[in-house]
Structures are given as structure tokens and as C-alpha cells.
Design a protein around this motif. Structure first.
Motif, PDB file in Angstrom:
ATOM      1  N   GLY A  92      16.667   7.305  36.316  1.00  0.00           N
ATOM      2  CA  GLY A  92      17.596   8.118  37.081  1.00  0.00           C
ATOM      3  C   GLY A  92      17.265   8.083  38.565  1.00  0.00           C
ATOM      4  N   THR A  93      18.244   8.418  39.375  1.00  0.00           N
ATOM      5  CA  THR A  93      18.058   8.382  40.830  1.00  0.00           C
ATOM      6  C   THR A  93      16.867   9.229  41.264  1.00  0.00           C
ATOM      7  N   GLU A  94      16.705  10.387  40.634  1.00  0.00           N
ATOM      8  CA  GLU A  94      15.644  11.291  41.057  1.00  0.00           C
ATOM      9  C   GLU A  94      14.254  10.754  40.728  1.00  0.00           C
ATOM     10  N   TRP A  95      14.154   9.885  39.702  1.00  0.00           N
ATOM     11  CA  TRP A  95      12.847   9.370  39.292  1.00  0.00           C
ATOM     12  C   TRP A  95      12.179   8.609  40.430  1.00  0.00           C
ATOM     13  N   TRP A  96      12.936   7.785  41.132  1.00  0.00           N
ATOM     14  CA  TRP A  96      12.362   6.992  42.209  1.00  0.00           C
ATOM     15  C   TRP A  96      11.804   7.902  43.310  1.00  0.00           C
ATOM     16  N   ALA A  97      12.549   8.925  43.656  1.00  0.00           N
ATOM     17  CA  ALA A  97      12.083   9.854  44.680  1.00  0.00           C
ATOM     18  C   ALA A  97      10.879  10.657  44.190  1.00  0.00           C
ATOM     19  N   ASP A  98      10.958  11.137  42.943  1.00  0.00           N
ATOM     20  CA  ASP A  98       9.867  11.939  42.396  1.00  0.00           C
ATOM     21  C   ASP A  98       8.559  11.149  42.348  1.00  0.00           C
ATOM     22  N   ASN A  99       8.652   9.846  42.145  1.00  0.00           N
ATOM     23  CA  ASN A  99       7.449   9.010  42.059  1.00  0.00           C
ATOM     24  C   ASN A  99       7.102   8.326  43.380  1.00  0.00           C
ATOM     25  N   ARG A 100       7.779   8.747  44.442  1.00  0.00           N
ATOM     26  CA  ARG A 100       7.495   8.255  45.788  1.00  0.00           C
ATOM     27  C   ARG A 100       7.563   6.729  45.858  1.00  0.00           C
ATOM     28  N   ILE A 101       8.584   6.174  45.231  1.00  0.00           N
ATOM     29  CA  ILE A 101       8.824   4.739  45.277  1.00  0.00           C
ATOM     30  C   ILE A 101      10.073   4.499  46.112  1.00  0.00           C
ATOM     31  N   THR A 102       9.926   3.713  47.154  1.00  0.00           N
ATOM     32  CA  THR A 102      11.061   3.379  48.004  1.00  0.00           C
ATOM     33  C   THR A 102      11.853   2.257  47.354  1.00  0.00           C
ATOM     34  N   LEU A 103      13.110   2.533  47.022  1.00  0.00           N
ATOM     35  CA  LEU A 103      13.982   1.547  46.380  1.00  0.00           C
ATOM     36  C   LEU A 103      15.026   1.094  47.384  1.00  0.00           C
ATOM     37  N   ARG A 104      14.989  -0.191  47.733  1.00  0.00           N
ATOM     38  CA  ARG A 104      15.952  -0.755  48.680  1.00  0.00           C
ATOM     39  C   ARG A 104      16.845  -1.727  47.917  1.00  0.00           C
TER      40      ARG A 104
END
Length: 435
Positions: A92-104
Motif C-alpha cells: 500500500g502507499t502508506e507502507w513505503w512512507a512508514d518504512n522510510r523508503i523513497t519510491l520514485r
């Protein structure tokens, strides 16, 4: 040739100079990990790095505008309209933010400078201390000289490919699938379910020639024919014909197949252009050592794009299972595990209402034993093919036979075999082969 500024090169030279022989940095340094590619392997690697305790920056850069998603359902449930887009997403979109992973996303990597520890993207420069290449593979296409670029000619690899194909799949339309591998046959099955007239053309002597045993290929062929698919084997394609769009497929035996659309399923090629441009070693993909490291110690690779040492040779596997397993193993080695990656191949494919599951590789087999129904396996309780080299079990293919698959997988993963005579005896209880 890259044209990085001298300031950027100077900024990252100190990182290169401090790198340890193992590819990691001394304790106390911040370690920025960049992952090029945003598919199954990239998502698995990023998650594993966080799970193993990496606290510093992780950047995942992908060509496609979508976040990492599952590819297998594209040619099955998604194509049928049975799986919505949000369920395709791996996280989910929030997973990337919660795990401090920058997705480009939507940001292709165009070049790598190993000396400067920088990758060039369409959105600018991205530095790294450790770079992982999870670039996947690209579908083979027919040459434009024979009409491969005509409108109405499709491949089925990406979300955009499928979204472009769906509007063409109307009942009664005529589809020619070129290539009798898993992807082509899955697309053929879905199109037939949607009411299209479907013909599969395979240039080799039989469908699934490189990826399944002859007995299993026969079962799959019978399944398709029973559902109304025309299967043509041992005949090549010489031209795709049409003006505004593809209208016919010309075969090497002189026949012309009228069509409204074509799906080209003739395999994939590993994405190696970036690695080649950076001077990395290639060998049927990006060549890595047993840990997953390329010829440049700060650059690693995993998934469909990477070939690795196995059984005295080199292997490259195109499967979700390998993408996940290898990415997680490489993540652990980036973190210092130092454990060789040993692949345990497994695959699956959905054909109409039948599920084909495969464990192991049949390369080198000299005996194939068919258990179960020789015809109509999808409806009649299932069948399996057990491939041996001498008395050593190499591979089990199970069609609607999950018990055979699980027993075979446990045996092969444990390096054990099964008595070929017992396998061949219809009276043998499949579970007893574990004893």
C-alpha cells in the motif's frame, strides 16, 4: 558516456575510497542504498533490508508510473476483470512512507557511473553507496520488417501492455497468439473465456518446448483444444499483414490466418543495457557471484536480469519465486550475511481452470513418469510428471495435483529423491514417497 559534474564526482569519491573489500562500509558510516527497478525483486529487497535492520536511506527507482505490482495476475485475473488495480499492488502507499523508503516511479534510470557512485535518471542524479540492479526483463518483439510494429500487435508484460490490450478483447474477435509458452497460453485461455476465436502458433515442434516435459505439454495442449483453442505446432511466422492494423498472420507453410489482433508471447530478454554501459560483466544477463555481487563490488543484482553460479555453471531464472528469494538473499548479503544463493526453482501457471505447479528443473532428465490421467487432467482429478536423471529426482510438474507438487517440492528442496518404480506404480500413495 556520462557527463557528471566534478562537484558530484568529488562528493562521492570519498565513499568509494572507504569501501571495504566485501562491498560494505565501516561501522558508523551512513549507507545509502539505491535500487534500480521497481518490480517484485526490488520490493522484496527493500522490505528485507528494513527487516534486517538497515536504518539509513533506501531509494527505489522505477521506469513505470505505477508503484511495484504483481505481474502474474496481469495475464490472468486482471485481464479477465476479476482483480482490481489496487489488489495488484505489492504494498500500500502508506507502507513505503512508514518504512522510510523513497519510491520514485516513472523515472527511468538512464546511466550508471560506478566511479562516482551515481546513477543518472530522467529526473536528475541519484547517489548511492550500494546499488542494486533489479531491472527485470523485457518482452521479445517481432521485427518491424515483418510487421511486428503494426497496430493491433500486443505483448503482455506490463500493466500498460494489459491496459492497452483489454479494449480489444471483444467476443467473436479473432486472436492469433504467437508463441506457445506459459504467457502466450495464459493469454489464449483468458481470451477464449472472453469469447474470442483463438489460434496459438508455435514455431517449435510442440508448445512449452523449453519449459515443460512432453507429457505435461500434451496435457496442456489437450486442455486448450478441448476449450476451443486451435493449436498449430512446428510452423513459423513469416509476416504480419495489414495496413491500418494487423489483419492476418502469414505462416511458413503458406497459410494465412485472418485476425483482428495478435499477442506476441515469444519470451523475454534480461535488461542489461545499463549494466553494459557501466562496464559490468554480462553472461546471459548481469553476471553476479554466488553472493549476488556484480563485477563492480558496490553493485549487486537480483531477479530476472541476473545470472548466478549454480551446479558448476550459470543460471538465470524468470519467475516470481526466484525474484523474491534471490532479492532477499542479496539483501542479506548486502547486510553482511556472506551466504551463497542456492536457487530452489518453483513456478506456476493458470490455464483455464487448471493450475500447473512445477518444482525443480528437468534439465538433464532421462526419464519422465506420468502419474494420473493422460487426458482431461483438469477435470479428472489431476496428473503429475516426475522427471529423473537416473534415480535422482529433478523436477515434478503437477496439473491440478497439489499433493504431488508438495511432496515433490519437499523431496527436491531437501536434496532427496523418490523410488522411480514406486512413482510409476499407480497404487503408490503419493505421501508414502516422503518416507
Amino acid at each position: 558516456m556520462l557527463h557528471f559534474s566534478s562537484r558530484v564526482v568529488a562528493l562521492h569519491r570519498h565513499r568509494r575510497d572507504r569501501r571495504l573489500p566485501g562491498g560494505w562500509l565501516p561501522a558508523g558510516d551512513r549507507v545509502q542504498i539505491t535500487i534500480a527497478g521497481a518490480g517484485q525483486a526490488a520490493a522484496a529487497m527493500a522490505a528485507k533490508l528494513r527487516a534486517l535492520g538497515h536504518q539509513d536511506e533506501i531509494v527505489v527507482i522505477g521506469n513505470e508510473p505505477a508503484a511495484p505490482y504483481q505481474r502474474p495476475p496481469l495475464s490472468k485475473a486482471y485481464l479477465l476483470g476479476e482483480m482490481p488495480l489496487d489488489r495488484l499492488m505489492l504494498r500500500g502507499t502508506e507502507w513505503w512512507a512508514d518504512n522510510r523508503i523513497t519510491l520514485r516511479t516513472g523515472c527511468p534510470v538512464t546511466a550508471i557511473d560506478p566511479a562516482a557512485h551515481v546513477v543518472e535518471t530522467e529526473g536528475g542524479l541519484q547517489s548511492y553507496d550500494v546499488l542494486a540492479l533489479c531491472l527485470g526483463a523485457a518482452p521479445r518483439r517481432l521485427p518491424s520488417a515483418i510487421g511486428g510494429d503494426l497496430p493491433g500487435v500486443h505483448v503482455v508484460r506490463s500493466l500498460a501492455d494489459i491496459d492497452g490490450l483489454i479494449p480489444s478483447l471483444g467476443p467473436g474477435r479473432r486472436l492469433v497468439v504467437i508463441g506457445g509458452g506459459y504467457i502466450g497460453l495464459e493469454a489464449a485461455a483468458v481470451a477464449r473465456k472472453l469469447g474470442l476465436q483463438v489460434t496459438v502458433v508455435e514455431a517449435g515442434p510442440r508448445i512449452l518446448g523449453r519449459v515443460a516435459s512432453q507429457p505435461m505439454a500434451g496435457l496442456i495442449r489437450n486442455l486448450h483444444i478441448s476449450r476451443g483453442v486451435e493449436v498449430i505446432e512446428g510452423v513459423g511466422v513469416t509476416a504480419l499483414e495489414g495496413e491500418a492494423s494487423v489483419a492476418a498472420v502469414r505462416l511458413s507453410d503458406g497459410r494465412s490466418l485472418p485476425c483482428d489482433l495478435v499477442i506476441c508471447g515469444i519470451g523475454v530478454l534480461p535488461e542489461t543495457a545499463l549494466a553494459a554501459g557501466a562496464g559490468l560483466a554480462l553472461d546471459n544477463g548481469i553476471a553476479v557471484d554466488a553472493l549476488g555481487r556484480t563485477s563492480e563490488p558496490a553493485i549487486w543484482a537480483a531477479g530476472d536480469c541476473a545470472s548466478f553460479p549454480q551446479n558448476g555453471g550459470r543460471m538465470r531464472l524468470e519467475s516470481v519465486g526466484n525474484a523474491i528469494d534471490m532479492a532477499e538473499a542479496v539483501a542479506a548479503n548486502i547486510m553482511g550475511a556472506g551466504a551463497d544463493y542456492i536457487a530452489k526453482p518453483w513456478f506456476w501457471s493458470d490455464q483455464f481452470d487448471a493450475k500447473l505447479q512445477i518444482t525443480g528443473l528437468a534439465t538433464g532428465a532421462d526419464r519422465e513418469i506420468l502419474r494420473g490421467h493422460e487426458a482431461g487432467a483438469a477435470e479428472a482429478g489431476g496428473a503429475s510428471v516426475w522427471s529423473f536423471a537416473g534415480d535422482r529426482l529433478l523436477c515434478v510438474e503437477a496439473l491440478n495435483d497439489p499433493r504431488a507438487y508438495m511432496v515433490g517440492k519437499r523431496l527436491i528442496d531437501a536434496g532427496r529423491s523418490a523410488d522411480p518404480a514406486a512413482v510409476a506404480d499407480p497404487a503408490t500413495d503419493i505421501k508414502s514417497l516422503m518416507r
